[in-house]
Design an enzyme around this catalytic site. Structure first.
Site, PDB file in Angstrom:
ATOM      1  N   ARG A   1     -12.275   3.524  10.566  1.00 54.48           N
ATOM      2  CA  ARG A   1     -13.363   3.351   9.596  1.00 54.48           C
ATOM      3  C   ARG A   1     -13.735   1.868   9.571  1.00 54.48           C
ATOM      4  O   ARG A   1     -12.856   1.008   9.478  1.00 54.48           O
ATOM      5  CB  ARG A   1     -12.924   3.790   8.199  1.00 54.48           C
ATOM      6  CG  ARG A   1     -14.074   4.141   7.259  1.00 54.48           C
ATOM      7  CD  ARG A   1     -13.603   4.289   5.825  1.00 54.48           C
ATOM      8  NE  ARG A   1     -13.320   2.991   5.244  1.00 54.48           N
ATOM      9  CZ  ARG A   1     -12.169   2.655   4.658  1.00 54.48           C
ATOM     10  NH1 ARG A   1     -11.167   3.516   4.602  1.00 54.48           N
ATOM     11  NH2 ARG A   1     -11.999   1.448   4.166  1.00 54.48           N
TER      12      ARG A   1
ATOM     13  N   SER B   1      -6.674  -2.530   1.842  1.00 49.90           N
ATOM     14  CA  SER B   1      -6.985  -2.055   0.486  1.00 49.90           C
ATOM     15  C   SER B   1      -7.406  -3.170  -0.458  1.00 49.90           C
ATOM     16  O   SER B   1      -7.187  -3.096  -1.664  1.00 49.90           O
ATOM     17  CB  SER B   1      -5.783  -1.301  -0.106  1.00 49.90           C
ATOM     18  OG  SER B   1      -5.552  -0.114   0.599  1.00 49.90           O
TER      19      SER B   1
ATOM     20  N   TYR C   1      -8.812   2.891  -5.934  1.00 47.85           N
ATOM     21  CA  TYR C   1      -7.820   3.937  -6.178  1.00 47.85           C
ATOM     22  C   TYR C   1      -7.689   4.384  -7.634  1.00 47.85           C
ATOM     23  O   TYR C   1      -7.113   5.422  -7.889  1.00 47.85           O
ATOM     24  CB  TYR C   1      -6.451   3.470  -5.659  1.00 47.85           C
ATOM     25  CG  TYR C   1      -6.496   3.153  -4.189  1.00 47.85           C
ATOM     26  CD1 TYR C   1      -6.776   4.141  -3.252  1.00 47.85           C
ATOM     27  CD2 TYR C   1      -6.304   1.861  -3.720  1.00 47.85           C
ATOM     28  CE1 TYR C   1      -6.848   3.858  -1.899  1.00 47.85           C
ATOM     29  CE2 TYR C   1      -6.377   1.571  -2.371  1.00 47.85           C
ATOM     30  CZ  TYR C   1      -6.640   2.573  -1.468  1.00 47.85           C
ATOM     31  OH  TYR C   1      -6.717   2.288  -0.136  1.00 47.85           O
TER      32      TYR C   1
ATOM     33  N   ASN D   1     -10.640  -0.423  10.021  1.00 46.82           N
ATOM     34  CA  ASN D   1      -9.408   0.193   9.526  1.00 46.82           C
ATOM     35  C   ASN D   1      -8.934   1.248  10.517  1.00 46.82           C
ATOM     36  O   ASN D   1      -9.610   2.256  10.733  1.00 46.82           O
ATOM     37  CB  ASN D   1      -9.647   0.861   8.162  1.00 46.82           C
ATOM     38  CG  ASN D   1     -10.149  -0.119   7.129  1.00 46.82           C
ATOM     39  OD1 ASN D   1      -9.378  -0.823   6.504  1.00 46.82           O
ATOM     40  ND2 ASN D   1     -11.472  -0.194   6.959  1.00 46.82           N
TER      41      ASN D   1
ATOM     42  N   GLY E   1      -7.622   5.652   4.616  1.00 45.75           N
ATOM     43  CA  GLY E   1      -7.034   6.502   3.589  1.00 45.75           C
ATOM     44  C   GLY E   1      -7.254   7.966   3.916  1.00 45.75           C
ATOM     45  O   GLY E   1      -8.329   8.353   4.369  1.00 45.75           O
TER      46      GLY E   1
ATOM     47  N   GLU F   1     -14.516  -5.421   8.424  1.00 51.66           N
ATOM     48  CA  GLU F   1     -13.236  -5.142   9.075  1.00 51.66           C
ATOM     49  C   GLU F   1     -13.214  -3.717   9.610  1.00 51.66           C
ATOM     50  O   GLU F   1     -14.053  -2.892   9.255  1.00 51.66           O
ATOM     51  CB  GLU F   1     -12.070  -5.357   8.109  1.00 51.66           C
ATOM     52  CG  GLU F   1     -12.061  -4.448   6.899  1.00 51.66           C
ATOM     53  CD  GLU F   1     -10.858  -4.724   5.994  1.00 51.66           C
ATOM     54  OE1 GLU F   1      -9.747  -4.334   6.389  1.00 51.66           O
ATOM     55  OE2 GLU F   1     -11.041  -5.323   4.922  1.00 51.66           O
TER      56      GLU F   1
ATOM     57  N   ASP G   1     -15.919  -1.176   7.748  1.00 52.83           N
ATOM     58  CA  ASP G   1     -16.534  -1.557   6.479  1.00 52.83           C
ATOM     59  C   ASP G   1     -17.587  -2.638   6.688  1.00 52.83           C
ATOM     60  O   ASP G   1     -17.426  -3.526   7.528  1.00 52.83           O
ATOM     61  CB  ASP G   1     -15.460  -2.063   5.506  1.00 52.83           C
ATOM     62  CG  ASP G   1     -14.435  -0.995   5.166  1.00 52.83           C
ATOM     63  OD1 ASP G   1     -14.755   0.200   5.301  1.00 52.83           O
ATOM     64  OD2 ASP G   1     -13.312  -1.351   4.765  1.00 52.83           O
TER      65      ASP G   1
ATOM     66  N   GLU H   1       0.812  -1.219   0.000  1.00 57.60           N
ATOM     67  CA  GLU H   1       0.000   0.000   0.000  1.00 57.60           C
ATOM     68  C   GLU H   1       0.848   1.273   0.000  1.00 57.60           C
ATOM     69  O   GLU H   1       0.329   2.361   0.259  1.00 57.60           O
ATOM     70  CB  GLU H   1      -0.938  -0.004   1.200  1.00 57.60           C
ATOM     71  CG  GLU H   1      -1.946  -1.135   1.181  1.00 57.60           C
ATOM     72  CD  GLU H   1      -2.891  -1.083   2.357  1.00 57.60           C
ATOM     73  OE1 GLU H   1      -3.759  -0.197   2.375  1.00 57.60           O
ATOM     74  OE2 GLU H   1      -2.752  -1.923   3.258  1.00 57.60           O
TER      75      GLU H   1
END
Length: 303
Positions: free
Chosen positions: A249, A142, A210, A267, A271, A265, A251, A13
């Site tokens: 964050r 990611s 991305y 984070n 990002g 998951e 998901d 990443e």
């Protein structure tokens, strides 16, 4: 205030981290901070020396992936006595280990998909779950290395043979429906975003995340109020259960037909480009990108 921004790193990443770091550097300078960029490479001694030379009041961690969000760099910063943004050693290590995260979330009563951690050899021998199911690295972000095995798919043995993400893999039942995410700042859940990958994308993979035009973000997500409230509650609870600090964050997958909301998951290093999911949600809540970066720095100094 003197702020060192760690970015780059050695994980898959790295390109994402470089973008996040450069954006944070500009934003923190806009807020009046004296910023020293530190591009983190393979030699940790070089990074340590750069930090010693910079003598920052606080470190902004913009690293992603292994060594950057798994507790490794956090341990270095703790050893050096430097305050830093985002989560500490334990929360970072646990959240990066999807198997450990699953156990903690399930024990706290949050909904997760059926699944387990297996070896590539087990995957090669037989389907570990009824199809369709998802195969993913235990400790990557990611969507790196994520594969979906569907009915009639003959790639299972090939995926197992070419597995390059450690000695284990996580397999989970595939949950149909929508990809949602909810950010948290401190003790506040921000908003829910509906992530719509381009029609050419198999799922919300690395390119969808991305590549220009790879996905579209709808914030706030067009959901029944009860579902939005549930997602925000789960995100804040997950943040607290794992012991996260600063921003995180979470998901989800949401199946409209069955009203099933599953936590995928958490984070701990979301990002941080201005158009990333967490900054978008902050902006929706009236928090500009420079203000978000500044808040992370100020919050780090309170711990």
């Amino acid at each position: 205030m003197k702020v060192a921004v760690l970015y780059g790193g050695t994980s898959s990443e790295r390109p994402v981290s470089l973008v996040s770091g450069n954006a944070a550097i500009s934003a923190l300078r806009e807020k009046g901070h004296e910023v020293t960029p530190v591009d983190v490479g393979a030699d940790i001694a070089v990074t340590i020396q750069a930090l010693k030379s910079a003598a920052p009041d606080v470190v902004f961690n913009a690293l992603h992936g292994p060594k950057g969000e798994d507790g490794a760099i956090q341990g270095v910063l703790e050893w050096m006595g430097l305050p830093y943004t985002h989560s500490g050693i334990r929360a970072s290590a646990v959240a990066m280990d999807k198997g450990a995260t699953r156990m903690l979330l399930a024990a706290a009563g949050l909904p997760i998909a059926e699944g387990r951690v297996i070896t590539p050899e087990e995957l090669a021998e037989a389907d570990p779950l009824p199809v369709p199911y998802v195969v993913k690295p235990v400790a990557e972000g990611s969507s790196v290395g994520v594969e979906i095995i569907r009915q009639g798919d003959n790639r299972r043995a090939e995926i197992a043979k070419n597995w390059r993400f450690g000695k284990e893999a996580l397999v989970e039942a595939f949950v149909p429906g929508r990809e949602l995410t909810a950010g948290v700042m401190g003790d506040r859940a921000l908003a829910v975003t509906d992530i719509l990958p381009a029609e050419t994308a198999a799922f919300y993979d690395f390119e969808a995340k991305y590549k220009a035009g790879g996905s579209r973000h709808v914030v706030p997500a067009e959901l029944p109020k009860s579902v939005t409230e549930r997602a925000l509650d789960y995100a804040l609870r997950a943040h607290q259960i794992l012991g996260c600090s600063g921003a995180s964050r979470t998901d989800f997958r949401y199946d409209d037909e069955t009203d099933t909301l599953i936590v995928l998951e958490v984070n701990t290093q979301p990002g941080m480009t201005p158009t990333s999911l967490l900054p978008e949600q902050a902006a929706y809540c009236g928090i500009s990108y420079p203000d978000l970066c500044d808040w992370l720095v100020q919050e780090a100094l309170t711990r």
